[in-house]
Design a protein around this motif. Structure first.
Motif, PDB file in Angstrom:
ATOM      1  N   GLN A  50       0.830  -1.213   0.000  1.00 57.70           N
ATOM      2  CA  GLN A  50       0.000   0.000   0.000  1.00 57.70           C
ATOM      3  C   GLN A  50       0.860   1.257   0.000  1.00 57.70           C
ATOM      4  OE1 GLN A  50      -3.618   0.385   2.426  1.00 57.70           O
ATOM      5  NE2 GLN A  50      -3.324  -1.751   3.042  1.00 57.70           N
ATOM      6  N   VAL A  51       1.926   1.248   0.794  1.00 56.45           N
ATOM      7  CA  VAL A  51       2.839   2.393   0.820  1.00 56.45           C
ATOM      8  C   VAL A  51       3.465   2.595  -0.554  1.00 56.45           C
ATOM      9  CG1 VAL A  51       5.045   3.231   1.719  1.00 56.45           C
ATOM     10  CG2 VAL A  51       3.349   2.280   3.283  1.00 56.45           C
ATOM     11  N   ASP A  52       3.934   1.515  -1.145  1.00 51.84           N
ATOM     12  CA  ASP A  52       4.598   1.598  -2.435  1.00 51.84           C
ATOM     13  C   ASP A  52       3.659   2.140  -3.506  1.00 51.84           C
ATOM     14  OD1 ASP A  52       7.148   1.089  -3.672  1.00 51.84           O
ATOM     15  OD2 ASP A  52       6.172  -0.487  -4.830  1.00 51.84           O
ATOM     16  N   GLU A  53       2.433   1.656  -3.542  1.00 56.78           N
ATOM     17  CA  GLU A  53       1.469   2.103  -4.538  1.00 56.78           C
ATOM     18  C   GLU A  53       1.070   3.556  -4.319  1.00 56.78           C
ATOM     19  OE1 GLU A  53      -1.625  -0.752  -4.207  1.00 56.78           O
ATOM     20  OE2 GLU A  53      -0.442  -2.392  -5.074  1.00 56.78           O
ATOM     21  N   ALA A  54       0.945   3.964  -3.058  1.00 58.48           N
ATOM     22  CA  ALA A  54       0.588   5.352  -2.761  1.00 58.48           C
ATOM     23  C   ALA A  54       1.682   6.305  -3.220  1.00 58.48           C
ATOM     24  CB  ALA A  54       0.328   5.523  -1.265  1.00 58.48           C
ATOM     25  N   VAL A  55       2.928   5.951  -2.945  1.00 61.40           N
ATOM     26  CA  VAL A  55       4.047   6.803  -3.347  1.00 61.40           C
ATOM     27  C   VAL A  55       4.125   6.900  -4.871  1.00 61.40           C
ATOM     28  CG1 VAL A  55       6.547   7.078  -3.303  1.00 61.40           C
ATOM     29  CG2 VAL A  55       5.348   6.357  -1.248  1.00 61.40           C
ATOM     30  N   ASP A  56       3.876   5.782  -5.559  1.00 66.75           N
ATOM     31  CA  ASP A  56       3.851   5.799  -7.021  1.00 66.75           C
ATOM     32  C   ASP A  56       2.817   6.775  -7.546  1.00 66.75           C
ATOM     33  OD1 ASP A  56       5.885   4.279  -7.945  1.00 66.75           O
ATOM     34  OD2 ASP A  56       4.683   2.565  -8.568  1.00 66.75           O
ATOM     35  N   ALA A  57       1.711   6.923  -6.810  1.00 70.09           N
ATOM     36  CA  ALA A  57       0.635   7.819  -7.231  1.00 70.09           C
ATOM     37  C   ALA A  57       0.874   9.258  -6.793  1.00 70.09           C
ATOM     38  CB  ALA A  57      -0.690   7.321  -6.665  1.00 70.09           C
ATOM     39  N   GLY A  58       2.053   9.521  -6.218  1.00 67.41           N
ATOM     40  CA  GLY A  58       2.389  10.882  -5.812  1.00 67.41           C
ATOM     41  C   GLY A  58       1.801  11.286  -4.475  1.00 67.41           C
ATOM     42  N   LYS A  59       1.438  10.304  -3.650  1.00 69.54           N
ATOM     43  CA  LYS A  59       0.866  10.589  -2.348  1.00 69.54           C
ATOM     44  C   LYS A  59       1.868  10.243  -1.251  1.00 69.54           C
ATOM     45  CE  LYS A  59      -3.711   9.486  -4.168  1.00 69.54           C
ATOM     46  NZ  LYS A  59      -4.903   8.601  -4.070  1.00 69.54           N
ATOM     47  N   HIS A  60       1.609  10.754  -0.066  1.00 70.33           N
ATOM     48  CA  HIS A  60       2.470  10.477   1.087  1.00 70.33           C
ATOM     49  C   HIS A  60       1.784   9.421   1.941  1.00 70.33           C
ATOM     50  CE1 HIS A  60       5.617  11.418   4.034  1.00 70.33           C
ATOM     51  NE2 HIS A  60       4.683  11.218   4.935  1.00 70.33           N
ATOM     52  N   ALA A  61       2.516   8.361   2.298  1.00 70.98           N
ATOM     53  CA  ALA A  61       1.923   7.263   3.054  1.00 70.98           C
ATOM     54  C   ALA A  61       2.745   6.962   4.288  1.00 70.98           C
ATOM     55  CB  ALA A  61       1.816   6.012   2.180  1.00 70.98           C
ATOM     56  N   THR A  62       2.051   6.700   5.383  1.00 73.23           N
ATOM     57  CA  THR A  62       2.718   6.311   6.622  1.00 73.23           C
ATOM     58  C   THR A  62       1.997   5.096   7.205  1.00 73.23           C
ATOM     59  OG1 THR A  62       1.338   7.852   7.894  1.00 73.23           O
ATOM     60  CG2 THR A  62       3.512   8.623   7.189  1.00 73.23           C
ATOM     61  N   ILE A  63       2.759   4.270   7.909  1.00 79.11           N
ATOM     62  CA  ILE A  63       2.198   3.084   8.549  1.00 79.11           C
ATOM     63  C   ILE A  63       1.858   3.427   9.994  1.00 79.11           C
ATOM     64  CG2 ILE A  63       2.628   0.697   9.228  1.00 79.11           C
ATOM     65  CD1 ILE A  63       4.610   0.521   6.903  1.00 79.11           C
ATOM     66  N   ASP A  64       0.602   3.261  10.350  1.00 77.99           N
ATOM     67  CA  ASP A  64       0.126   3.549  11.699  1.00 77.99           C
ATOM     68  C   ASP A  64      -0.462   2.267  12.274  1.00 77.99           C
ATOM     69  OD1 ASP A  64      -0.797   4.548  14.044  1.00 77.99           O
ATOM     70  OD2 ASP A  64      -2.245   5.944  13.181  1.00 77.99           O
ATOM     71  N   GLY A  65       0.360   1.528  13.014  1.00 75.57           N
ATOM     72  CA  GLY A  65      -0.090   0.245  13.537  1.00 75.57           C
ATOM     73  C   GLY A  65      -0.290  -0.750  12.412  1.00 75.57           C
ATOM     74  N   ASP A  66      -1.523  -1.265  12.292  1.00 75.50           N
ATOM     75  CA  ASP A  66      -1.835  -2.224  11.238  1.00 75.50           C
ATOM     76  C   ASP A  66      -2.445  -1.560  10.007  1.00 75.50           C
ATOM     77  OD1 ASP A  66      -0.926  -4.268  12.815  1.00 75.50           O
ATOM     78  OD2 ASP A  66      -2.908  -4.802  13.594  1.00 75.50           O
ATOM     79  N   PHE A  67      -2.425  -0.233   9.975  1.00 79.02           N
ATOM     80  CA  PHE A  67      -3.068   0.484   8.884  1.00 79.02           C
ATOM     81  C   PHE A  67      -2.080   1.419   8.180  1.00 79.02           C
ATOM     82  CE2 PHE A  67      -6.235  -0.444  12.131  1.00 79.02           C
ATOM     83  CZ  PHE A  67      -7.220  -1.080  11.393  1.00 79.02           C
ATOM     84  N   VAL A  68      -2.406   1.765   6.941  1.00 84.02           N
ATOM     85  CA  VAL A  68      -1.615   2.722   6.172  1.00 84.02           C
ATOM     86  C   VAL A  68      -2.448   3.987   5.988  1.00 84.02           C
ATOM     87  CG1 VAL A  68      -0.534   3.220   3.950  1.00 84.02           C
ATOM     88  CG2 VAL A  68      -0.290   0.954   4.975  1.00 84.02           C
ATOM     89  N   VAL A  69      -1.891   5.123   6.363  1.00 85.07           N
ATOM     90  CA  VAL A  69      -2.568   6.414   6.223  1.00 85.07           C
ATOM     91  C   VAL A  69      -1.977   7.118   5.010  1.00 85.07           C
ATOM     92  CG1 VAL A  69      -3.075   8.629   7.312  1.00 85.07           C
ATOM     93  CG2 VAL A  69      -2.918   6.551   8.711  1.00 85.07           C
TER      94      VAL A  69
END
Length: 330
Positions: free
Chosen positions: A229-248
């Motif tokens: 999820q992080v990798d795909e979000a970054v590819d789309a030009g978004k910022h992603a962080t892992i918060d526990g078991d979820f990706v924001v």
């Protein structure tokens, strides 16, 4: 940044080395880093790896320290080592709204493989790139068959395709392949297609593109799902962080006020409070500029001055120019 911190920067030349300052900052956050790491990983090793990557990348050194630290924490939560065997990267990006540089954690293709194998259901995953002078034959059907003999007597030519085979604990396997033209279509959709790992580690990105497609057929752990999820979000030009078991995931124009890290003191404070302090510390900042003993200290002070109203910033800039002439002429 507080006036006390600025005074420390102005008087201690050693702290002007960004790598030294960053290492000192990480040492102050070692307890938090240790809490994020799996038991088999050492915070001292993670700090060494992070500082090595930080030292190699001047653009990363321009990133807000808390964003770099946050990226290290995310890699730690997944148990991936930064810069080692393509497991994870720290990649600088510009936050267009705040006009600042921020670091983003991105998993490498070997990191995705490591996460897939941790499920216990995958015994091995192998990926290979086929070049135009290689011998390659692929037969698909009920009994798929693949033959790949690399050309060993010279230049292998241009890349044609990439394939991978995942073997499972129950004896089964999954075969996946992509032409390089298909990989390039994926690259073209990436906001980072012209920079970062796509430029510096092209072959690894080709392999990771295939692994991402293979992941649809692999046992999916929470860690692997989060990394994808992080990798795909970054590819789309978004910022992603892992918060526990979820990706924001957030867009640049939705970025909230974040924490701020003081590299000198190691203190992490609320950025809004930091900005309010900057607004009322014009006099202290001007005094520090007038007493600065190095050009590096002046540059850091001017970074701090950017949060001031324009009229005050212009006055600080003039004072810094005057002080720079004194320092260089000494």
């Amino acid at each position: 940044m507080s006036s006390a911190a600025l005074k420390a920067v102005a008087t201690d030349r050693k702290e002007q080395n960004p790598v030294v300052a960053f290492r000192n900052f990480l040492e102050k956050q070692k307890a938090q880093l240790a809490a994020a790491l799996p038991k088999h990983m050492s915070p001292d090793r993670m700090i060494r790896l992070a500082c090595t990557e930080f030292a190699k990348n001047p653009t990363l050194q321009k990133c807000d320290a808390i964003s770099v630290f946050g990226s290290i924490i995310q890699a730690s939560q997944l148990g991936l080592e930064i810069g080692v065997l393509g497991q994870a990267y720290l990649v600088p990006y510009r936050n267009n709204k705040k006009n600042t540089m921020e670091a983003q954690f991105i998993p490498g293709y070997k990191g995705l493989i490591a996460l897939a194998r941790r499920s216990g259901e995958v015994t091995s995953i192998e990926t290979n790139i086929v070049y135009e002078h290689d011998t390659f034959k692929l037969t698909l059907g009920v009994d798929s068959n693949l033959v790949h003999e690399p050309y060993l007597d010279g230049d292998r030519g241009k890349a044609r395709l990439v394939y991978g085979v995942a073997k499972f604990k129950d004896g089964g396997h999954h075969l996946e392949w992509m032409s390089i033209s298909d990989v390039e279509k994926v690259r073209a959709r990436s906001k980072a297609s012209g920079s970062g790992p796509w430029v510096t580690d092209y072959e690894q990105m080709v392999r990771k593109t295939l692994i991402r497609r293979m992941a649809n057929y692999l046992p999916m752990s929470i860690e692997l799902n989060n990394a994808l999820q992080v990798d795909e979000a970054v590819d789309a030009g978004k910022h992603a962080t892992i918060d526990g078991d979820f990706v924001v995931v957030r867009e640049d124009d939705e970025s909230p006020a974040s924490d701020h890290a003081d590299l000198v003191t190691g203190e992490i404070t609320d950025q809004r409070a930091q900005q309010e302090e900057s607004m009322v510390s014009y006099g202290d900042l001007l005094a520090q500029v007038q007493k600065a003993t190095s050009v590096e200290a002046l540059d850091l002070m001017m970074d701090t001055a950017r949060d001031l109203p324009e009229e005050q910033y212009v006055k600080i800039q003039q004072a810094a120019d005057d002080r720079r002439e004194v320092i260089l002429g000494a």
